[in-house]
Design an enzyme around this catalytic site. Structure first.
Site, PDB file in Angstrom:
ATOM      1  CG  ASP A   1      -1.643   1.024   1.374  1.00 18.39           C
ATOM      2  OD1 ASP A   1      -2.332   1.635   0.531  1.00 18.39           O
ATOM      3  OD2 ASP A   1      -1.928   1.771   2.480  1.00 18.39           O
ATOM      4  CB  SER A   2       0.158   4.748  -0.733  1.00 20.19           C
ATOM      5  OG  SER A   2      -1.146   4.628   0.230  1.00 20.19           O
ATOM      6  CB  CYS A  54      -3.086   1.023  -2.422  1.00 17.54           C
ATOM      7  SG  CYS A  54      -3.030   2.907  -2.675  1.00 17.54           S
ATOM      8  CB  THR A  78      -4.593   5.580  -5.020  1.00 18.52           C
ATOM      9  OG1 THR A  78      -5.415   6.128  -3.966  1.00 18.52           O
ATOM     10  CG2 THR A  78      -3.874   6.354  -5.966  1.00 18.52           C
ATOM     11  CD  GLU A 124      -1.776   8.514   7.014  1.00 21.16           C
ATOM     12  OE1 GLU A 124      -1.149   9.467   7.066  1.00 21.16           O
ATOM     13  OE2 GLU A 124      -1.818   7.368   6.303  1.00 21.16           O
ATOM     14  CB  CYS A 169      -9.723   5.373   0.528  1.00 22.13           C
ATOM     15  SG  CYS A 169      -8.449   5.884   1.328  1.00 22.13           S
ATOM     16  CG  HIS A 180      -6.325   5.790   5.308  1.00 18.50           C
ATOM     17  ND1 HIS A 180      -5.565   5.386   4.385  1.00 18.50           N
ATOM     18  CD2 HIS A 180      -5.586   6.650   6.238  1.00 18.50           C
ATOM     19  CE1 HIS A 180      -4.321   5.558   4.554  1.00 18.50           C
ATOM     20  NE2 HIS A 180      -4.212   6.161   5.582  1.00 18.50           N
TER      21      HIS A 180
HETATM   22  N1  DGL Z   1      -3.856   4.078   0.201  1.00 19.77           N
HETATM   23  C1  DGL Z   1      -4.680   5.087  -0.475  1.00 19.77           C
HETATM   24  C2  DGL Z   1      -5.883   4.558  -1.226  1.00 19.77           C
HETATM   25  O1  DGL Z   1      -6.317   3.700  -0.544  1.00 19.77           O
HETATM   26  C3  DGL Z   1      -4.926   6.238   0.707  1.00 19.77           C
HETATM   27  C4  DGL Z   1      -3.481   6.947   1.052  1.00 19.77           C
HETATM   28  C5  DGL Z   1      -2.826   7.624  -0.171  1.00 19.77           C
HETATM   29  O2  DGL Z   1      -3.382   8.602  -0.826  1.00 19.77           O
HETATM   30  O3  DGL Z   1      -1.893   7.281  -0.572  1.00 19.77           O
HETATM   31  O4  DGL Z   1      -6.360   5.025  -1.960  1.00 19.77           O
END
Ligand code: DGL
Length: 270
Positions: free
Chosen positions: A10-11, A73, A75, A151, A185, A187
């Site tokens: 993940d990011s 992720c 994104t 976060e 997403c 989060h």
């Molecule tokens: N992990 C990203 C997502 O699920 C969220 C955080 C980011 O913008 O990198 O889209």
């Protein structure tokens, strides 16, 4: 039977919400997790940058001889849809399993999608849902403030700031009378109580991490790649920024303490 680990990236640490589901569904599997904490967020970046980062993340996981890779992720899954081509192991993002679950869940065929700006801008969920059922109407909304709110710990059910932000983003979806909402997403499951209260308790929330973990389990079973261990699997965590404070934040997403250590990786070298 295959005891190689599942690779998840993940990011940042949000992808641990998918790992949390994997631990419930496949407790015996070994897992290698990479969180690109040094380069998060991806959600506000260009397609080219997200593609480059995602390729490096997958290349790093491959060095651990993983049997499957999950881009946990939203994104990456939306922007780098063909990342799996040429990886040589089964691959999934969160997009397809999540869209399929939403299409199954909706009764009135009015589905909401929320995600980062890059996810919504990509139109990926619109396309995926249209492929599954062209009769589904999609109402989407990017919610860029949700990631920093989570976060920074603004996650309790009665947090006034997050509730106000949620109201601003989600009121149009409530008015559109969606009956199903994709949490697109990593989060968002953390604040699902607030999201649910805002759109209405009758709206079914689809957690992309959970649907992807279920999809992973199905894939491994179908391809005879489940592990043959009886004991709990090993979990290894890697991040690209400092490792101090990892356990605390990881605990929020994972919902339990992280017992194993975490290591640093220089992701730019992959
Ligand atoms: N992990 C990203 C997502 O699920 C969220 C955080 C980011 O913008 O990198 O889209």
């Amino acid at each position: 039977m295959d005891n190689r680990p599942i690779g998840v990236f993940d990011s940042g640490l949000g992808g641990l919400t998918a790992v949390k589901e994997l631990l419930k569904i496949l407790p015996h599997e070994n897992i290698v997790y990479f969180g690109d904490t040094g380069r998060v967020p991806y959600g506000s970046r260009s397609r080219e940058t997200i593609m480059k980062y995602a390729r490096q993340d997958a290349a790093f996981l491959k060095t651990y001889d993983v049997k499957m890779i999950i881009a946990a992720c939203g994104t990456v899954s939306s922007v780098a849809e063909n990342l799996g081509d040429g990886l040589g192991v089964p691959f999934t993002g969160v997009l397809r399993p999540t869209a399929e679950a939403a299409a199954k869940a909706t009764k009135n065929r009015r589905v909401g999608v929320i995600g980062t700006t890059a996810t919504i801008r990509s139109g990926s969920y619109r396309r995926a849902l249209a492929e599954i059922d062209p009769g589904i109407e999609v109402f989407d909304q990017d919610c860029p403030l949700f990631v920093p709110l989570v976060e920074n710990g603004f996650i309790s059910e009665d947090d006034e700031v997050t509730r106000l932000v949620a109201q601003r983003y989600l009121e149009p979806l409530r008015q559109a009378q969606i009956d199903t909402l994709i949490l697109g997403c990593t989060h968002y499951p953390i604040i699902q109580q607030i999201i649910s209260k805002t759109v209405g308790k009758q709206v079914t929330l689809i957690d992309s991490g959970r649907e992807t973990a279920l999809f992973c389990a199905r894939t491994l079973r179908e391809q005879n790649l489940l592990c043959g261990r009886e004991e709990e699997g090993d979990r290894r965590f890697f991040v690209s920024d400092q490792i101090e404070g990892f356990s605390k934040i990881a605990g929020i997403f994972l919902g339990c303490d992280v017992k194993n250590g975490v290591s640093h990786v220089d992701i730019e070298s992959y």
